[in-house]
Enzyme design. Structure first.
Site, short mmCIF file in Angstrom:
data_model
loop_
_atom_site.label_atom_id
_atom_site.label_comp_id
_atom_site.label_asym_id
_atom_site.label_seq_id
_atom_site.Cartn_x
_atom_site.Cartn_y
_atom_site.Cartn_z
N ASP A 6 46.29 40.82 11.89
CA ASP A 6 44.66 42.22 12.35
C ASP A 6 43.26 41.88 12.67
OD1 ASP A 6 43.34 44.34 11.66
OD2 ASP A 6 43.38 44.12 9.37
N GLU A 60 27.76 15.01 16.94
CA GLU A 60 27.62 14.29 15.60
C GLU A 60 26.94 14.75 14.80
OE1 GLU A 60 24.40 11.70 17.01
OE2 GLU A 60 25.61 10.20 18.35
N GLU A 104 26.21 15.84 11.44
CA GLU A 104 25.70 15.51 10.23
C GLU A 104 25.77 16.40 8.41
OE1 GLU A 104 21.88 13.06 12.27
OE2 GLU A 104 21.62 15.32 11.02
N GLU A 148 23.15 9.14 6.24
CA GLU A 148 21.72 9.41 6.46
C GLU A 148 20.06 9.45 6.19
OE1 GLU A 148 20.47 10.60 9.24
OE2 GLU A 148 21.76 10.10 11.08
N GLU A 192 26.43 11.36 7.19
CA GLU A 192 26.85 11.08 9.59
C GLU A 192 28.59 10.16 9.86
OE1 GLU A 192 24.78 11.32 12.48
OE2 GLU A 192 25.34 9.64 13.93
N HIS A 218 23.58 16.24 17.09
CA HIS A 218 23.74 15.89 18.22
C HIS A 218 24.13 15.76 19.20
CE1 HIS A 218 20.14 13.52 15.73
NE2 HIS A 218 19.93 14.69 16.32
N ARG A 273 12.88 10.78 19.92
CA ARG A 273 13.91 11.33 19.26
C ARG A 273 12.94 12.29 18.55
NH1 ARG A 273 18.64 8.72 17.27
NH2 ARG A 273 18.42 6.56 17.99
N GLU A 275 21.46 13.67 25.56
CA GLU A 275 21.91 13.92 24.54
C GLU A 275 20.89 14.62 24.45
OE1 GLU A 275 21.21 11.37 19.84
OE2 GLU A 275 20.56 10.82 21.57
N ARG A 288 19.32 17.14 21.85
CA ARG A 288 19.71 17.13 20.27
C ARG A 288 19.04 17.84 18.91
NH1 ARG A 288 18.63 11.54 18.24
NH2 ARG A 288 16.47 12.06 16.79
#
Length: 475
Positions: free
Chosen positions: A56, A135, A137, A217, A225, A274, A344, A363, A365
């Site tokens: 359904d 990645e 977390e 982390e 992580e 990330h 970062r 990457e 983030r």
């Protein structure tokens, strides 16, 4: 036992060898949660992989109306794994969703969108494979309570290793609790979650997922992580759902609970996802070159596409109101729409751990694990491809420490949207790049925007919060 000659026959042989009793079919709903139903093993035949199983569709969020509810799932034999959390011997198969009348894949099926993204990539001739490595977390809590009603609202989360419990009567309280923003990453006994993360890793490897590392982390109170090996887009999304399933169920077996909610704790770091991505052609990486941070021109243009479309992209990669409580300055949050090889706080980073061309990747983030990975990875790929096709210059990198930059310097650095509402508005205005190759459709985009506004943005806007009482009750 005769040697199996196809993925379907491999499944049937595995069923016989392991004396499987049940088949669990899993498929993805529109917002981003795995759904399932189960049949006895005698209901699965070789023909089942072509005929499918009915269900359904009107009960699935964001899908069919009740007057057109019948739908089909088709199991993918290459997604088989033995479920370690079900008592009776049970295999899991991830499924695609089809329209029963036409036997065509359902346009709102997220897995279908990911498959179309991979096909579109090949059709461009730019590359034949897109690799993704998320990645994700998460927090491991010992207790969670929440409720809301007409005249009340509250939540409470707790962790035995939470710094806020330093003065709690524990008979005895041994005092090993990570300080705020210092959970990355002291050894046990301060890290109290080593054993459960190892158990999670063992369960992940037991169902065929390659794990690269696990660690605590930054945040106090159980932030963790586990890093997975990168895979092609569709497989990476499949694998992320398996990962979340294993992590949550391993925690439950240990009388703990896991959340991928980006900001469950006030005043400490939130949980992101990330996403590393790269393009390959004929087995060769395309992002390695002689440019900034060892990137090729193609890699830089890919970044240009991500940066240009980031405000609309975040409506898919950061799809909850809570997502934007993480994306605030001051908590290593990637709020600056810029790129850097090390910074970062930039939304895009080029990892510099290895000089191998095969390791060269981008990457992104900003995303978090509340996103639907099929949609998120597909949208990231489409934004990057748009950058390559239109040779979008990403501008100059942001290599300065953001906290040392003057207000004048920061004025030139755009930021992520302030809320889900802002991101959805950006998506409404900027989504042509997602429509190429019919990967996303106008129906998918409009349904996504309307669902999020009606089910999440508006209800949140109507509700008083406990902190508002603290601010305004005595005015």
């Amino acid at each position: 036992m005769a040697k199996a000659t196809s993925p379907v026959q491999n499944v049937l042989a595995f069923i016989s060898e392991k004396k499987i009793q049940f088949i669990d079919f899993k498929f993805m709903d529109f917002p981003g949660q795995w759904q399932h139903f189960t049949v006895p093993v005698n209901q699965l035949t070789e023909e089942s992989f072509e005929d499918g199983f009915g269900f359904d569709g009107s009960s699935i969020r964001g899908w069919k109306h009740i007057n057109e509810s019948d739908m089909l799932i088709m199991p993918d034999p290459e997604t088989i794994f033995l479920d370690p959390f079900v008592i009776a011997p049970t295999i899991s198969l991830t499924c695609d969703v089809y329209e029963p009348a036409t036997k065509e894949k359902y346009s709102r099926c997220p897995r279908n969108i990911a498959q179309k993204a991979e096909a579109y990539l090949k059709s461009t001739g730019i590359a034949d494979t897109s690799y993704f490595g998320p990645e994700a977390e998460f927090f491991i809590f010992d207790d969670v309570r929440f409720d809301s009603g007409t005249n009340f609202a509250y939540y409470s989360v707790d962790s035995n290793e939470g710094k806020w419990n330093s003065g709690r009567e524990e008979n005895p309280n041994l005092g090993y609790k990570p300080r705020y923003k210092e959970g990355y990453f002291p050894v046990p006994p301060t890290d109290q979650l080593m054993d459960i993360r190892n158990e999670m890793v063992q369960n992940l490897m037991g169902i065929g997922i390659e794990v690269e590392a696990q660690h605590h982390e930054v945040a106090s109170g159980g932030q963790c992580e586990i890093d997975l090996k990168f895979k092609p887009l569709l497989r990476a999304a499949d694998q992320l759902l398996m990962f979340k399933y294993v992590v949550k169920n391993t925690a439950k077996k240990n009388n703990k609970t896991v959340t991928y909610m980006p900001k469950p704790i006030y005043g400490d770091n939130g949980s992101g996802m990330h996403v590393h991505s790269s393009l390959w052609l004929n087995g060769k990486p395309l992002f390695a070159g002689g440019g900034y941070a060892g990137l090729s021109e193609m890699g830089l243009y890919y970044i240009g596409g991500l940066l240009k479309h980031a405000p609309s992209l975040l409506a898919i990669t950061n799809p909850t109101t809570n997502s934007y409580k993480r994306l605030v300055p001051g908590f290593e949050a990637p709020v600056n729409l810029a790129y850097s090889q090390r910074n970062r706080s930039a939304s895009i980073r080029i990892p510099m751990y290895s000089s191998s061309p095969k390791a060269k990747r981008v990457e992104f983030r900003c995303p978090d694990a509340t996103s639907n990975p099929y949609l998120a990875f597909s949208a990231i790929l489409m934004a990057g491809l748009d950058g390559i096709m239109n040779r979008i210059d990403p501008g100059e990198p942001l290599d300065k420490d953001i906290y040392d930059m003057s207000p004048e310097e920061l004025k030139g650095v755009p930021s992520t949207p302030e809320s889900l509402g802002h991101a959805l508005k950006a998506l409404a205005e900027d989504h042509e790049y997602l429509l190429k190759g019919d990967v996303f459709t106008e129906d998918v985009i409009n349904t996504w925007i309307n669902y999020k506004i009606e089910k999440e943005v508006k209800p949140m806007a109507l509700r008083p919060t406990p902190h508002e009482f603290e601010l305004y009750y005595d005015v």
